[in-house]
Write an enzyme that holds these catalytic residues in place. Structure first.
Site, PDB file in Angstrom:
ATOM      1  N   SER A 137      86.720 127.377  47.880  1.00 41.75           N
ATOM      2  CA  SER A 137      87.446 126.999  46.674  1.00 41.75           C
ATOM      3  C   SER A 137      88.673 127.886  46.584  1.00 41.75           C
ATOM      4  CB  SER A 137      86.562 127.228  45.440  1.00 41.75           C
ATOM      5  OG  SER A 137      87.328 127.083  44.264  1.00 41.75           O
ATOM      6  N   TYR A 195      80.299 132.341  40.110  1.00 42.47           N
ATOM      7  CA  TYR A 195      80.748 131.272  41.019  1.00 42.47           C
ATOM      8  C   TYR A 195      81.857 131.783  41.935  1.00 42.47           C
ATOM      9  CZ  TYR A 195      82.958 126.963  42.628  1.00 42.47           C
ATOM     10  OH  TYR A 195      83.497 125.978  43.418  1.00 42.47           O
TER      11      TYR A 195
HETATM   12  N1  LIG Z   1      85.118 119.805  41.992  1.00 40.49           N
HETATM   13  C1  LIG Z   1      85.859 120.869  42.082  1.00 40.49           C
HETATM   14  O1  LIG Z   1      86.772 121.082  41.260  1.00 40.49           O
HETATM   15  C2  LIG Z   1      85.641 121.850  43.205  1.00 40.49           C
HETATM   16  C3  LIG Z   1      86.668 122.778  43.467  1.00 40.49           C
HETATM   17  C4  LIG Z   1      86.496 123.690  44.498  1.00 40.49           C
HETATM   18  C5  LIG Z   1      85.333 123.681  45.248  1.00 40.49           C
HETATM   19  N2  LIG Z   1      84.349 122.775  44.961  1.00 40.49           N
HETATM   20  C6  LIG Z   1      83.136 122.835  45.788  1.00 40.49           C
HETATM   21  O2  LIG Z   1      82.911 121.570  46.357  1.00 40.49           O
HETATM   22  C7  LIG Z   1      81.528 121.423  46.656  1.00 40.49           C
HETATM   23  C8  LIG Z   1      81.063 120.049  46.200  1.00 40.49           C
HETATM   24  O3  LIG Z   1      81.227 119.946  44.807  1.00 40.49           O
HETATM   25  P1  LIG Z   1      81.724 118.610  44.076  1.00 40.49           P
HETATM   26  O4  LIG Z   1      82.976 118.932  43.376  1.00 40.49           O
HETATM   27  O5  LIG Z   1      81.696 117.454  44.985  1.00 40.49           O
HETATM   28  O6  LIG Z   1      80.621 118.495  42.926  1.00 40.49           O
HETATM   29  P2  LIG Z   1      79.394 117.466  42.744  1.00 40.49           P
HETATM   30  O7  LIG Z   1      79.921 116.089  42.632  1.00 40.49           O
HETATM   31  O8  LIG Z   1      78.622 118.044  41.613  1.00 40.49           O
HETATM   32  O9  LIG Z   1      78.583 117.591  44.112  1.00 40.49           O
HETATM   33  C9  LIG Z   1      77.808 118.719  44.413  1.00 40.49           C
HETATM   34  C10 LIG Z   1      76.824 118.318  45.482  1.00 40.49           C
HETATM   35  O10 LIG Z   1      76.042 119.483  45.850  1.00 40.49           O
HETATM   36  C11 LIG Z   1      74.687 119.093  45.803  1.00 40.49           C
HETATM   37  N3  LIG Z   1      73.753 120.207  45.650  1.00 40.49           N
HETATM   38  C12 LIG Z   1      73.637 121.104  44.650  1.00 40.49           C
HETATM   39  N4  LIG Z   1      72.608 121.943  44.902  1.00 40.49           N
HETATM   40  C13 LIG Z   1      72.071 121.556  46.093  1.00 40.49           C
HETATM   41  C14 LIG Z   1      71.002 122.002  46.893  1.00 40.49           C
HETATM   42  N5  LIG Z   1      70.217 123.020  46.524  1.00 40.49           N
HETATM   43  N6  LIG Z   1      70.762 121.385  48.091  1.00 40.49           N
HETATM   44  C15 LIG Z   1      71.519 120.332  48.483  1.00 40.49           C
HETATM   45  N7  LIG Z   1      72.517 119.838  47.738  1.00 40.49           N
HETATM   46  C16 LIG Z   1      72.792 120.448  46.564  1.00 40.49           C
HETATM   47  C17 LIG Z   1      74.610 118.123  44.648  1.00 40.49           C
HETATM   48  O11 LIG Z   1      73.376 117.414  44.678  1.00 40.49           O
HETATM   49  P3  LIG Z   1      72.739 116.758  43.334  1.00 40.49           P
HETATM   50  O12 LIG Z   1      73.499 115.474  43.124  1.00 40.49           O
HETATM   51  O13 LIG Z   1      71.314 116.562  43.693  1.00 40.49           O
HETATM   52  O14 LIG Z   1      72.957 117.749  42.226  1.00 40.49           O
HETATM   53  C18 LIG Z   1      75.828 117.274  44.978  1.00 40.49           C
HETATM   54  O15 LIG Z   1      75.549 116.393  46.028  1.00 40.49           O
HETATM   55  C19 LIG Z   1      80.821 122.599  45.990  1.00 40.49           C
HETATM   56  O16 LIG Z   1      80.518 123.573  46.968  1.00 40.49           O
HETATM   57  C20 LIG Z   1      81.862 123.131  45.025  1.00 40.49           C
HETATM   58  O17 LIG Z   1      81.709 124.509  44.774  1.00 40.49           O
HETATM   59  C21 LIG Z   1      84.483 121.862  43.966  1.00 40.49           C
END
Ligand SMILES: NC(=O)c1ccc[n+]([C@@H]2O[C@H](COP(=O)([O-])OP(=O)(O)OC[C@H]3O[C@@H](n4cnc5c(N)ncnc54)[C@H](OP(=O)(O)O)[C@@H]3O)[C@@H](O)[C@H]2O)c1
Length: 289
Positions: free
Chosen positions: A147, A160
């Site tokens: 991130s 985080y």
């Molecule tokens: N969105 C942003 O603004 C942003 C910015 C920078 C970085 N990120 C990073 O991007 C990545 C994906 O996030 P996203 O934005 O796509 O959010 P998201 O839509 O909430 O997706 C998160 C994913 O991680 C899964 N997950 C959580 N805990 C888990 C576990 N113990 N084992 C396997 N899967 C698990 C969730 O599964 P469930 O559906 O079962 O909960 C979901 O599939 C994360 O690492 C986050 O830190 C996001």
């Protein structure tokens, strides 16, 4: 969409964690659309309807596998299945993660450990499980989803942010360790992306306690994040594109920023004459929301 066990030989094999939504879903589809036989993994297969529909419509080489990065048995069994079916993993995308919201003093050690368990140790667990196979085949690439909060610390997200800073160090360190085995390691650093991430943030009760000394700051951070999501955020496809670029070029960069806000913030950081001046710029930015 491929049926269980119906492997398609010849394609490069990709594995993506956290494919039930957001960046993981978009990345799994992007990889499959570009010819990678993709294992879209998720901890809860009941959340697979969206990806199943999309993959079936386009007849993509994509298969679902249950994988919870917090659960060693689940990780090992997913990797064993992929090893048995394909005998290789060319691309591993460590994407699973969530956000823990709250000022450090308002968070319990248990809440912080849980945050590290998924975002950091979960990623290590899956990487360690995949590495023997990747080393044996002498090649491949690991893409860690970090991130911009792994480069810049933001208030109200110390737990985080620190997991993502830790990921930066881990990525750099293992890039040297794995180079002799032909394995590349990169980190993708998204800005604010329109996914379930903000809605899914864990917000401990203490954080919104009217007696919390950090209440005002947390309310301001909440407003800032909501406003950034509404006005300045990118789609998860922007991150998927960065992942795709990293895994298809011959010599990938170590770091890929994803999203205009991430690029702007890092430019601000580079141009700031000192840490203190950058802190003042960032504070001013927050107070505008
Ligand atoms: N969105 C942003 O603004 C942003 C910015 C920078 C970085 N990120 C990073 O991007 C990545 C994906 O996030 P996203 O934005 O796509 O959010 P998201 O839509 O909430 O997706 C998160 C994913 O991680 C899964 N997950 C959580 N805990 C888990 C576990 N113990 N084992 C396997 N899967 C698990 C969730 O599964 P469930 O559906 O079962 O909960 C979901 O599939 C994360 O690492 C986050 O830190 C996001």
């Amino acid at each position: 969409m491929q049926k269980e066990g119906q492997e398609k030989k010849g394609n490069k094999v990709a594995v993506v964690s956290g494919s039930s939504s957001g960046i993981g879903l978009a990345t799994s589809l992007a990889l499959a659309r570009n010819g990678f036989y993709t294992y879209a993994t998720m901890r809860n297969l009941e959340k697979s309807a969206g990806i199943i529909d999309a993959a079936a419509k386009e007849k993509l080489p994509l298969q679902l596998v249950q994988l919870d990065v917090n659960d060693e048995r689940s990780v090992n069994s997913a990797i064993a299945k992929i090893t048995a079916e394909q005998g290789r993993i060319d691309v591993l995308v460590n994407n699973a993660g969530y956000g823990l919201f709250g000022a450090l003093e308002d968070l319990s050690i248990e809440e912080i450990k849980a945050q590290y368990e998924t975002n950091f140790f979960g990623l290590i667990r899956l990487t360690q499980a995949a590495l023997p196979l990747m080393r044996k085949q002498n090649g491949g690439i690991i893409v860690n989803v970090g991130s911009v909060a792994g480069r810049i610390g933001f208030p109200g997200t110390a737990a985080y942010t620190s997991t993502k800073f830790a990921l930066e160090g881990l990525t750099e360190a293992i890039s040297y360790e794995l180079e002799p085995f032909g394995i590349k390691v990169v980190i993708v650093e998204p800005g604010v992306i329109k996914t379930n991430f903000l809605n899914g943030m864990v917000v401990p009760r203490k954080t919104s306690d009217p007696n919390s000394p950090y209440l005002q700051l947390m309310q301001q951070m909440n407003a800032t994040l909501s406003s950034m999501r509404e006005n300045g955020s990118s789609s998860p496809e922007v991150v998927a594109k960065a992942v795709l670029q990293a895994v298809t070029v011959e010599n990938p960069e170590l770091r890929y920023l994803a999203g205009e806000d991430a690029v702007t913030l890092m430019e601000m950081r580079k141009k700031a004459p000192s840490d203190e001046e950058f802190r003042q710029m960032l504070k001013q930015n927050f107070s505008q929301h």
